[in-house]
Design a protein around this motif. Sequence first.
Motif, short mmCIF file in Angstrom:
data_model
loop_
_atom_site.label_atom_id
_atom_site.label_comp_id
_atom_site.label_asym_id
_atom_site.label_seq_id
_atom_site.Cartn_x
_atom_site.Cartn_y
_atom_site.Cartn_z
N LEU A 57 0.84 -1.20 0.00
CA LEU A 57 0.00 0.00 0.00
C LEU A 57 0.87 1.25 0.00
O LEU A 57 1.77 1.39 0.83
N ASP A 58 0.61 2.14 -0.96
CA ASP A 58 1.31 3.42 -1.03
C ASP A 58 0.40 4.60 -0.69
O ASP A 58 0.88 5.63 -0.21
N LEU A 59 -0.89 4.45 -0.98
CA LEU A 59 -1.83 5.56 -0.86
C LEU A 59 -3.16 5.07 -0.32
O LEU A 59 -3.68 4.06 -0.79
N LEU A 60 -3.69 5.76 0.69
CA LEU A 60 -5.06 5.48 1.14
C LEU A 60 -5.86 6.76 1.05
O LEU A 60 -5.44 7.81 1.57
N VAL A 61 -7.01 6.68 0.39
CA VAL A 61 -7.91 7.82 0.25
C VAL A 61 -9.20 7.50 0.99
O VAL A 61 -9.88 6.51 0.67
N GLN A 121 5.77 1.09 7.91
CA GLN A 121 6.39 0.88 6.61
C GLN A 121 7.51 1.88 6.34
O GLN A 121 8.44 1.60 5.58
N GLY A 122 7.38 3.07 6.94
CA GLY A 122 8.39 4.11 6.76
C GLY A 122 8.04 5.12 5.69
O GLY A 122 8.76 6.10 5.49
N LYS A 123 6.89 4.93 5.03
CA LYS A 123 6.47 5.86 3.99
C LYS A 123 5.02 5.59 3.63
O LYS A 123 4.48 4.51 3.90
N GLY A 124 4.39 6.58 2.99
CA GLY A 124 3.01 6.42 2.54
C GLY A 124 2.29 7.75 2.48
O GLY A 124 2.79 8.77 2.98
N HIS A 125 1.13 7.73 1.87
CA HIS A 125 0.36 8.96 1.66
C HIS A 125 -1.09 8.72 2.07
O HIS A 125 -1.77 7.87 1.52
N LEU A 126 -1.54 9.49 3.05
CA LEU A 126 -2.92 9.44 3.53
C LEU A 126 -3.67 10.67 3.02
O LEU A 126 -3.22 11.80 3.23
N VAL A 127 -4.79 10.45 2.36
CA VAL A 127 -5.63 11.52 1.83
C VAL A 127 -7.03 11.35 2.38
O VAL A 127 -7.58 10.26 2.36
N ALA A 128 -7.62 12.43 2.89
CA ALA A 128 -8.99 12.36 3.39
C ALA A 128 -9.80 13.52 2.83
O ALA A 128 -9.30 14.64 2.71
N ILE A 129 -11.05 13.22 2.49
CA ILE A 129 -11.96 14.24 1.98
C ILE A 129 -12.73 14.84 3.16
O ILE A 129 -13.61 14.19 3.72
N SER A 130 -12.39 16.06 3.54
CA SER A 130 -13.13 16.74 4.61
C SER A 130 -14.18 17.63 3.94
O SER A 130 -14.98 17.14 3.17
N GLN A 133 1.53 16.80 11.93
CA GLN A 133 2.57 17.06 12.93
C GLN A 133 3.30 15.78 13.30
O GLN A 133 4.54 15.76 13.42
N LYS A 134 2.53 14.70 13.51
CA LYS A 134 3.14 13.42 13.86
C LYS A 134 4.04 12.94 12.73
O LYS A 134 5.13 12.40 12.98
N ALA A 135 3.60 13.12 11.49
CA ALA A 135 4.40 12.70 10.35
C ALA A 135 5.72 13.46 10.30
O ALA A 135 6.78 12.88 10.04
N LYS A 136 5.63 14.76 10.53
CA LYS A 136 6.84 15.60 10.52
C LYS A 136 7.81 15.17 11.60
O LYS A 136 9.02 15.04 11.37
N ASN A 137 7.28 14.92 12.79
CA ASN A 137 8.14 14.53 13.91
C ASN A 137 8.70 13.13 13.75
O ASN A 137 9.74 12.80 14.34
N SER A 138 8.03 12.29 12.99
CA SER A 138 8.51 10.92 12.78
C SER A 138 9.74 10.87 11.88
O SER A 138 10.47 9.89 11.87
N LYS A 139 9.92 11.96 11.10
CA LYS A 139 11.03 12.06 10.15
C LYS A 139 10.99 10.95 9.10
O LYS A 139 12.00 10.55 8.53
N LYS A 140 9.78 10.46 8.84
CA LYS A 140 9.59 9.47 7.79
C LYS A 140 8.83 10.09 6.63
O LYS A 140 8.24 11.16 6.77
N GLN A 141 8.84 9.43 5.49
CA GLN A 141 8.21 9.97 4.29
C GLN A 141 6.70 9.67 4.30
O GLN A 141 6.19 8.94 3.45
N ILE A 142 6.02 10.28 5.27
CA ILE A 142 4.57 10.12 5.38
C ILE A 142 3.92 11.46 5.06
O ILE A 142 4.28 12.49 5.66
N TYR A 143 2.98 11.44 4.14
CA TYR A 143 2.30 12.66 3.72
C TYR A 143 0.81 12.56 4.08
O TYR A 143 0.20 11.50 3.94
N VAL A 144 0.25 13.67 4.55
CA VAL A 144 -1.15 13.72 4.93
C VAL A 144 -1.81 14.88 4.19
O VAL A 144 -1.41 16.04 4.36
N THR A 145 -2.79 14.58 3.37
CA THR A 145 -3.45 15.58 2.55
C THR A 145 -4.92 15.72 2.96
O THR A 145 -5.65 14.74 3.04
N ASP A 146 -5.32 16.96 3.20
CA ASP A 146 -6.70 17.30 3.57
C ASP A 146 -7.36 17.96 2.37
O ASP A 146 -7.01 19.07 1.98
#
Length: 237
Positions: free
Chosen positions: A75-79, A121-130, A160-173
């Motif tokens: 899994l690379d992306l969850l929407v 996993q150390g990386k991934g992209h979470l996208v949520a529709i608000s 914030q958690k992603a930034k502090n984890s220093k891993k390649q995790i992206y969160v898109t709103d």
Amino acid sequence: MKKAIIVGATSGIGNALAKILVENDYMIGITGRRKTELQKLKKLNPKNFSISAFDCTRENNSEKLEDLVAQLDGLDLLVLSAGTGDLNENLEYEIEHATNQLNVIAFTEVVDWAFNYFEKQGKGHLVAISSIGGLRGSRMAPAYNASKAYQINYLEGLRQKAKNSKKQIYVTDIRPGLIDTDMAKGEGQFWVATKEKAAKQIYGLIKRKKTVGYVTKRWRLISLLLKTVPNGIYKRM
């Protein structure tokens, strides 16, 4: 080939976005309550779609998502595109409760599972529709706007958690305005976009790994107005 899961793909934005992702060489796990609608989507590209029909508010979301990841082999992306909301000027509790069950409780379970998976996993992209509705309260749909405000703030916390984890995790709103789906209710609506146009813009935001995006783009102007309207004026609207 990238792997994605779209939670809430039977109709609306999630359905349109699934088609775009497949066209761009994604393997996709699609979920929703209506299995027949998922099967219709799968027929468009049987090799690239895996389906799992379940209700986010009644099932063990973590178990269902893990099964889909196994089918996709990664899994690379969850929407998260599942959401609900009804006009409720009379404050019927059942309506408010149903809204919170999906937009708050199920939302939290899904995004927590996704974030923890990507962190391990150390990386991934979470996208949520608000929704742009999450910026202010609403007398016509109190729970809907409040639940979307919850989502907006929760996603900020995960960034914030992603930034502090220093891993390649992206969160898109993703904060849509009015889109021509079952969620668009009421009269006198303006700037209503098709779900296809909205999905195309969302895909662009995903590719750029944006933190916040308004769909369609012109709704950013409305967001600025909403944020600046004084409380004394807004409460009389």
